[in-house]
Enzyme design. Structure first.
Site, PDB file in Angstrom:
ATOM      1  N   GLN B 130       0.761  -1.235   0.060  1.00 12.35           N
ATOM      2  CA  GLN B 130      -0.046  -0.078   0.074  1.00 12.35           C
ATOM      3  C   GLN B 130       0.875   1.333  -0.126  1.00 12.35           C
ATOM      4  OE1 GLN B 130      -0.600   2.734   2.801  1.00 12.35           O
ATOM      5  NE2 GLN B 130      -2.267   1.497   3.877  1.00 12.35           N
ATOM      6  N   SER B 133       1.643   6.910   2.452  1.00 11.55           N
ATOM      7  CA  SER B 133       2.497   7.671   3.012  1.00 11.55           C
ATOM      8  C   SER B 133       3.506   8.299   2.354  1.00 11.55           C
ATOM      9  CB  SER B 133       3.233   7.231   4.229  1.00 11.55           C
ATOM     10  OG  SER B 133       2.159   6.738   5.381  1.00 11.55           O
ATOM     11  N   SER B 165       5.590  -0.887   3.821  1.00 13.87           N
ATOM     12  CA  SER B 165       5.817  -2.225   4.293  1.00 13.87           C
ATOM     13  C   SER B 165       5.942  -3.230   3.044  1.00 13.87           C
ATOM     14  CB  SER B 165       4.776  -2.683   5.194  1.00 13.87           C
ATOM     15  OG  SER B 165       4.692  -1.713   6.208  1.00 13.87           O
ATOM     16  N   GLU B 248      -8.893  -2.008   7.402  1.00  7.91           N
ATOM     17  CA  GLU B 248      -7.629  -2.297   8.510  1.00  7.91           C
ATOM     18  C   GLU B 248      -8.443  -3.313   9.399  1.00  7.91           C
ATOM     19  OE1 GLU B 248      -5.862   1.533   9.897  1.00  7.91           O
ATOM     20  OE2 GLU B 248      -4.241  -0.018   9.720  1.00  7.91           O
ATOM     21  N   GLU B 377      -1.380  10.580  19.085  1.00  7.29           N
ATOM     22  CA  GLU B 377      -2.133  11.902  19.068  1.00  7.29           C
ATOM     23  C   GLU B 377      -3.358  11.602  18.004  1.00  7.29           C
ATOM     24  OE1 GLU B 377       1.175  11.153  18.623  1.00  7.29           O
ATOM     25  OE2 GLU B 377       1.846  12.115  20.673  1.00  7.29           O
TER      26      GLU B 377
END
Lengths: 375, 409
Positions: B130, B133, B165, B248, B377
């Site tokens: 995937q 990012s 990954s 997920e 966060e």
């Protein structure tokens, strides 16, 4: 896999919730805190009329013969309302103690009265500002009489029956027994003691040659009996703490949505969002531990001591944190007498101390874990 | 309340156990055996195991049989995972592909793409990654800058991804790109599937703080893809990406080889504070209690979620607390385990350190775990916004065209 309450239990919870929302809003807790009433009598009467005091008392002793799980859902709602009633003293503690360890005759004498709510009961353990331990319990029982001073005793001024931790001589844990005292039989006097949460009455109870009998029929078993009684109460108090945490979180959430500062809702600032998220996290940890505690209590499972301690530790942590951060979220108004924040602030700490502080329960827990790990 | 299976669940568990017993080795009986350390050998073994599972209906258990899945329920899947965890079998390299990428292809891809890719992925023949990012788009994924420009029936892609990954061994990937910088950031994105073996794709491993390399940087230099590789409409990439992220998987696994309170009790018996066994020290005992209570809280939160699944209900939001608690606990417990070793706590050697060096490894690894798949966060924001209904973040770039929004370096 079923770690949840049944539909019937959830329905009972909903009924108690509705009753308390209607008859026991925060203004009632405020009235008791401000005034001289030991507890809110009309709320107590309503709970009694619904049959809740007899929930877990067997039918042969005038109760409904339901189990611990029903008591758990009731406890959660009493906690949510921060209800100013002696339910915990009378039911989680006195009635459970007599039900678990009393003789047939003791059960016949006391349980019907506690089930019907015509009498309030309590337990008396603490003797001042230190943790009770087999080495330091000075209140003594001999020749059928109790002598000594217990302080603080929740609901002691109203109690008709008190289960008292007493010294009966001997060494180690065998020095402790539990005695049943009929407060109408003479030799018992109570004086209100000022506490951090005046919405729940606490007294100094003095016994002078008060007639008593041992709970059950054997002396020297009081410490282990007390340990089991407090394990059960820890689970029930944990449900009160979960309910209280939810209520404090809801208060903080509502205020964070309606209060504006610097042109924005304060709930839009991460400092507040993350604070409330942290309360939610602690609440869910407390709830999940309490659910397992409920299961162990209901099944009288082998892991009850660990589950009870974990319930108590997580419940105390969640409610105290939620109550403190609820005041903080409200800012200055939260610190005023007119704000309702104070009720959770007081009650959270009261509940965290009332059957032993978290640090004592952590010690008890780790002792158990050590023993298991060594095995 | 009880932890028992329903009769259907018990029957399924029995069937799964029998199959696993026949086809794999129980960890308890696997003394001295281990999975290959060499990557190629591990991939080969993983593929062989996945094929076996697919043949028996245990790969993608909840997917329809016509796509190669098992046609089972969510709770079947949970039961299989619980049982498989007791056996020494390879796992993991298909998780992102089957958990996130292929569901996205199934939802948004053209029919040919589904026909071409779903079955081979289920059977472990092809591995997916995937590519979301970027250096300029981490928590704020929609701030990504990789450009895709239309050229006839093709798109030309230039840019860089990061934290991918498995990119070094994957066959295909789903790639989120910016196709229109003149509109606000969420509106100018488009998703494609790409061939990771294309020479215009360059994969460079990232060496992590731990010393390991599980992630990669991926560079695209004039990568040409066909318009038929598009997943969803141009400009709908954010909507498509949300499908991926929603898929997920429910985290139902056990611990990942980390030390826990039982290990800590043993360590505290073997170490000392002021010459006394550390286990007698109140500070040590209090920490053990706190972490035990947290671990139990997480365990029974998972059980509450499983209860809802078992009853065929939608689980509540309680499982959202899991990583917030687990990651910090992993870090703190690792750190404290090192403290108990005192000066020797600096040693990082599996042969010398207690618990196979787990304390140090989990302390280092936790620094990454607190960030991966949603930082502490961001997860608190999610709880605050989705569970508690607090306002979303103020987004100063929300209505600005992407190319006019404020940016860092």
């Amino acid at each position: 896999m079923n770690l949840d309450f049944s539909d019937d239990q959830k329905m009972l919870k909903e009924q108690v919730r509705k009753f308390l929302a209607d008859k026991c809003p925060m203004s009632v807790t405020r009235r008791v805190l401000d005034g001289d009433e030991p507890y809110a009598k009309e709320v107590w009467k309503g709970l009694v009329d619904m049959g809740l005091t007899g929930t877990a008392i067997p039918e042969e002793f005038g109760g409904l013969g339901l189990g611990a799980l029903e008591l758990c859902v009731i406890a959660e709602e009493l906690g949510r309302a921060a209800a100013p009633v002696p339910f915990s003293s009378s039911i989680y503690l006195a009635a459970e103690a007599i039900k678990l360890f009393g003789t047939q005759k003791q059960k016949e004498t006391w349980l019907p009265k506690l089930a019907s709510g015509e009498m309030i009961g309590t337990v008396a353990i603490s003797e001042g500002t230190h943790a009770a331990h087999p080495r330091n319990i000075e209140t003594a029982f001999s020749g059928g009489k109790v002598n000594g001073v217990k302080q603080p005793v929740a609901d002691g001024g109203e109690a008709g029956v008190v289960v008292v931790a007493v010294n009966t001589g001997g060494s180690g844990e065998q020095a402790v027994s539990l005695a049943i005292v009929d407060t109408k039989a003479g030799g018992v006097s109570s004086e209100a003691v000022r506490t951090l949460d005046p919405s729940r009455e606490n007294v100094t109870m003095t016994f002078k040659d008060a007639p008593a009998e041992i709970l059950g029929d054997k002396q020297g078993e009081g410490w282990s009996q007390l340990s089991r009684i407090l394990d059960g109460a820890a689970v029930l108090f944990a449900f009160e703490q979960v309910g209280g945490t939810e209520a404090a979180l809801e208060m903080a959430r509502e205020y964070a949505l309606e209060r504006y500062a610097f042109g924005r809702q304060i709930g839009s600032y991460q400092a507040i969002k993350h604070k409330l998220a942290d309360i939610y996290v602690k609440k869910e940890l407390a709830k999940s531990n309490a659910y397992f505690g409920a299961m162990m209590l209901n099944d009288e499972g082998a892991e009850l001591p660990e589950a009870a301690a974990a319930s108590r530790i997580a419940g105390s942590d969640a409610y105290v944190f939620a109550a403190q951060e609820n005041v903080q979220t409200h800012g200055g108004i939260g610190y005023t007498w007119e704000s309702d924040c104070q009720f959770h602030y007081r009650r959270a700490k009261l509940l965290a101390l009332t059957i032993g502080a978290p640090i004592q329960w952590k010690e008890k827990l780790v002792s158990r874990l050590e023993a298991k790990n060594a095995a | 309340m009880d932890f028992n299976d329903t009769p259907e669940e018990a029957a399924y568990r029995k069937q799964v156990r029998a199959w696993l017993d026949k086809n794999a080795t129980r960890k308890a009986d696997a003394k001295g055996m281990e999975l290959p350390r060499d990557l190629d050998a591990l991939i080969a073994e993983s593929k062989a195991w996945q094929k076996k599972k697919a043949d028996a209906g245990y790969a993608c258990i909840t997917w329809p049989k016509e796509w190669g899945g098992g046609g089972g329920t969510t709770i079947d899947n949970v039961i299989y995972s619980q049982e498989e965890a007791n056996y020494l079998v390879p796992g993991g390299i298909f998780a992102i592909g089957l958990g996130m990428c292929i569901p996205t292809v199934m939802t948004w891809g053209p029919e040919e793409a589904k026909e071409r890719f779903v079955r081979p992925a289920v059977r472990g023949e092809e591995i997916w990654c995937q590519l979301f990012s970027e250096p300029a788009g981490g928590s704020d994924v929609a701030g990504l800058r990789t450009r895709a420009e239309k050229d006839g029936d093709e798109w030309v892609i230039n840019g860089q991804k990061v934290w991918t990954s498995g990119a070094h061994f994957c066959d295909y990937g789903i790639l989120l790109t910016r196709t229109d910088p003149n509109v606000p950031k969420h509106k100018g994105l488009t998703m494609f599937w790409i061939d990771m073996k294309d020479p215009a794709v360059e994969v460079r491993p990232i060496k992590q703080m731990s010393g390991g390399s599980e992630f990669n940087e991926v560079f695209f230099t004039n990568l040409r893809v066909k318009d038929s590789q598009r997943l969803g409409k141009p400009g709908d990439g954010w909507k498509v990406a949300l499908t991926t992220l929603m898929n997920e998987r429910l985290a139902v696994g056990g611990s990942q080889g980390n030390a826990d309170t039982d290990d800590l009790i043993e360590l505290a018996r073997d170490t000392t504070i002021a010459g006394e066994p550390a286990i007698r020290h109140g500070g040590v005992r209090e920490r053990i209690a706190d972490w035990y209570v947290q671990a139990q809280g997480l365990k029974f939160t998972r059980f509450r979620t499983l209860t809802a699944l078992s009853k065929g209900e939608t689980p509540g939001p309680e499982s959202s607390i899991s990583k917030i608690v687990a990651a910090k606990k992993m870090q703190d417990l690792g750190s404290f385990g090192m403290d108990l070793q005192d000066m020797g706590g600096v040693i990082r050697d599996r042969k010398l350190s207690p618990a196979d060096g787990a304390y140090t490894e989990q302390w280092i690894g936790a620094a990454g775990y607190r960030i991966a798949g949603g930082t502490d966060e961001i997860l608190r924001n999610i709880v605050a916004e989705r569970v508690l209904g607090l306002p979303g973040e103020i987004r100063v770039d929300k209505d600005l065209p992407f190319n006019q929004a404020p940016k860092g370096k």
